[in-house]
Design a protein around this motif. Structure first.
Motif, PDB file in Angstrom:
ATOM      1  N   THR A 183     -64.016  68.308 103.237  1.00  0.00           N
ATOM      2  CA  THR A 183     -63.470  67.182 103.985  1.00  0.00           C
ATOM      3  C   THR A 183     -63.094  67.622 105.397  1.00  0.00           C
ATOM      4  N   LEU A 184     -62.750  66.653 106.229  1.00  0.00           N
ATOM      5  CA  LEU A 184     -62.275  66.972 107.570  1.00  0.00           C
ATOM      6  C   LEU A 184     -61.040  67.860 107.490  1.00  0.00           C
ATOM      7  N   ARG A 185     -60.117  67.535 106.592  1.00  0.00           N
ATOM      8  CA  ARG A 185     -58.907  68.352 106.412  1.00  0.00           C
ATOM      9  C   ARG A 185     -59.272  69.803 106.093  1.00  0.00           C
ATOM     10  N   GLU A 186     -60.254  69.976 105.218  1.00  0.00           N
ATOM     11  CA  GLU A 186     -60.643  71.327 104.810  1.00  0.00           C
ATOM     12  C   GLU A 186     -61.373  72.066 105.931  1.00  0.00           C
ATOM     13  N   HIS A 187     -62.106  71.339 106.772  1.00  0.00           N
ATOM     14  CA  HIS A 187     -62.717  71.991 107.942  1.00  0.00           C
ATOM     15  C   HIS A 187     -61.635  72.551 108.874  1.00  0.00           C
ATOM     16  N   ILE A 188     -60.582  71.794 109.050  1.00  0.00           N
ATOM     17  CA  ILE A 188     -59.477  72.256 109.893  1.00  0.00           C
ATOM     18  C   ILE A 188     -58.803  73.477 109.274  1.00  0.00           C
ATOM     19  N   ARG A 219     -59.507  59.674 117.648  1.00  0.00           N
ATOM     20  CA  ARG A 219     -59.519  58.572 116.694  1.00  0.00           C
ATOM     21  C   ARG A 219     -60.076  58.985 115.325  1.00  0.00           C
ATOM     22  N   LEU A 220     -59.593  60.145 114.851  1.00  0.00           N
ATOM     23  CA  LEU A 220     -59.983  60.659 113.534  1.00  0.00           C
ATOM     24  C   LEU A 220     -58.780  60.851 112.617  1.00  0.00           C
ATOM     25  N   ALA A 221     -57.604  60.405 113.047  1.00  0.00           N
ATOM     26  CA  ALA A 221     -56.375  60.708 112.307  1.00  0.00           C
ATOM     27  C   ALA A 221     -56.382  60.144 110.893  1.00  0.00           C
ATOM     28  N   ASP A 222     -57.092  59.055 110.683  1.00  0.00           N
ATOM     29  CA  ASP A 222     -57.121  58.446 109.345  1.00  0.00           C
ATOM     30  C   ASP A 222     -58.365  58.838 108.554  1.00  0.00           C
ATOM     31  N   LYS A 223     -59.051  59.898 109.014  1.00  0.00           N
ATOM     32  CA  LYS A 223     -60.307  60.312 108.370  1.00  0.00           C
ATOM     33  C   LYS A 223     -60.200  61.688 107.713  1.00  0.00           C
ATOM     34  N   LEU A 224     -58.994  62.191 107.510  1.00  0.00           N
ATOM     35  CA  LEU A 224     -58.820  63.560 107.027  1.00  0.00           C
ATOM     36  C   LEU A 224     -59.472  63.822 105.676  1.00  0.00           C
ATOM     37  N   GLN A 241     -51.046  70.734 116.679  1.00  0.00           N
ATOM     38  CA  GLN A 241     -52.097  70.627 117.692  1.00  0.00           C
ATOM     39  C   GLN A 241     -53.283  69.827 117.161  1.00  0.00           C
ATOM     40  N   ALA A 242     -53.680  70.115 115.926  1.00  0.00           N
ATOM     41  CA  ALA A 242     -54.819  69.412 115.332  1.00  0.00           C
ATOM     42  C   ALA A 242     -54.543  67.917 115.208  1.00  0.00           C
ATOM     43  N   ASN A 243     -53.338  67.568 114.803  1.00  0.00           N
ATOM     44  CA  ASN A 243     -53.000  66.147 114.652  1.00  0.00           C
ATOM     45  C   ASN A 243     -53.043  65.407 115.978  1.00  0.00           C
ATOM     46  N   GLU A 244     -52.646  66.066 117.052  1.00  0.00           N
ATOM     47  CA  GLU A 244     -52.738  65.450 118.375  1.00  0.00           C
ATOM     48  C   GLU A 244     -54.194  65.196 118.759  1.00  0.00           C
ATOM     49  N   LEU A 245     -55.040  66.177 118.465  1.00  0.00           N
ATOM     50  CA  LEU A 245     -56.461  66.031 118.771  1.00  0.00           C
ATOM     51  C   LEU A 245     -57.115  64.963 117.906  1.00  0.00           C
ATOM     52  N   LEU A 246     -56.744  64.926 116.639  1.00  0.00           N
ATOM     53  CA  LEU A 246     -57.282  63.899 115.739  1.00  0.00           C
ATOM     54  C   LEU A 246     -56.915  62.502 116.229  1.00  0.00           C
ATOM     55  N   LYS A 247     -55.704  62.360 116.717  1.00  0.00           N
ATOM     56  CA  LYS A 247     -55.269  61.079 117.263  1.00  0.00           C
ATOM     57  C   LYS A 247     -56.057  60.739 118.524  1.00  0.00           C
ATOM     58  N   THR A 248     -56.219  61.720 119.400  1.00  0.00           N
ATOM     59  CA  THR A 248     -56.952  61.503 120.649  1.00  0.00           C
ATOM     60  C   THR A 248     -58.376  61.040 120.392  1.00  0.00           C
TER      61      THR A 248
END
Length: 242
Positions: A91-96, A122-127, A113-120
């Protein structure tokens, strides 16, 4: 931090694609690697990151060669490839999480840091999504997040704008600028010359596997004898050379 490519010759098998190539990328600057298809841009990058072994010459990051310490050398580099490379079973979470382990990054601070980038991007809800669920542009964004959440000294970005929407292009350029302001070195290969001209400090122009010219836009204009030219004009002029 200085990436130094010194008299590099390399390619596939015994066939050299790049010949006696030399250039540097220093801390706090963005260098655009520019050239036609087949000029040697991807071959250069593959040699720098260690996917290819130089036939001759050397590549160092702050004096360190790949063969001196493979792990330390590679931890200084973050790479965004032209074509996204993701693990289909993760998953995306596991890639991180895998990226954190590869770079030996502190979990809590890096997740911030990752959460800020995910928000930027538009991937924050795709983990919990798998790569099969992502479009090409979204896969590219995953690669960007995984690269820029690191504390690498050198960011190598190969055709980063391919497949990205205009908002993501803007966000990526802002991210590059931020990393550069904190002392990172950026090597960016792209055919989007307008973005390169606006965002790179210097350029390395490759033609037929050799460095045709290197320097700022003003320096390149002098070398080509065209003071009114832009980067696109210089690119066209170089492409017409034998």
């Amino acid at each position: 931090m200085t990436l130094k490519v010194d008299n590099l010759t390399g390619g596939y098998g015994r066939l050299p694609v790049i010949k006696n190539e030399s250039f540097t990328v220093k801390a706090g600057e963005t260098v655009g690697l520019i050239g036609l298809n087949g000029a040697g841009k991807s071959t250069t990058i593959k040699n720098i990151i260690g996917l290819l072994q130089p036939q001759s010459g050397s590549i160092t990051i702050d004096g360190l060669r790949l063969k001196d310490d493979i792990t330390k050398y590679r931890q200084q580099i973050a790479y965004v490839p032209e074509l996204p490379v993701l693990y289909p079973e993760l998953t995306l979470r596991e890639h991180i999480e895998v990226t954190m382990m590869a770079y030996d990054l502190p979990k809590e601070a890096t997740w911030q840091q990752a959460n800020e980038l995910l928000k930027t991007f538009r991937l924050a809800d795709k983990l919990d999504w798998f790569p099969i669920n992502f479009s090409k542009g979204m896969k590219q964004k995953v690669m960007i997040v995984c690269a820029f959440m690191t504390t690498a000294k050198l960011y190598i970005i190969d055709e980063p704008f391919t497949g990205l929407d205009p908002l993501a292009v803007r966000d990526l350029l802002a991210l590059i600028k931020e990393k550069k302001s904190h002392g990172a070195a950026i090597l960016m290969s792209t055919h989007i010359l307008a973005n390169a001209e606006q965002n790179a400090d210097r350029f390395v122009l490759l033609n037929h596997g050799k460095v045709r010219a290197e320097g700022s836009l003003d320096q390149l204009k002098t070398k080509f004898g065209t003071q009114d030219a832009n980067l696109d004009d210089l690119y066209v002029q170089m492409s017409q050379e034998d």
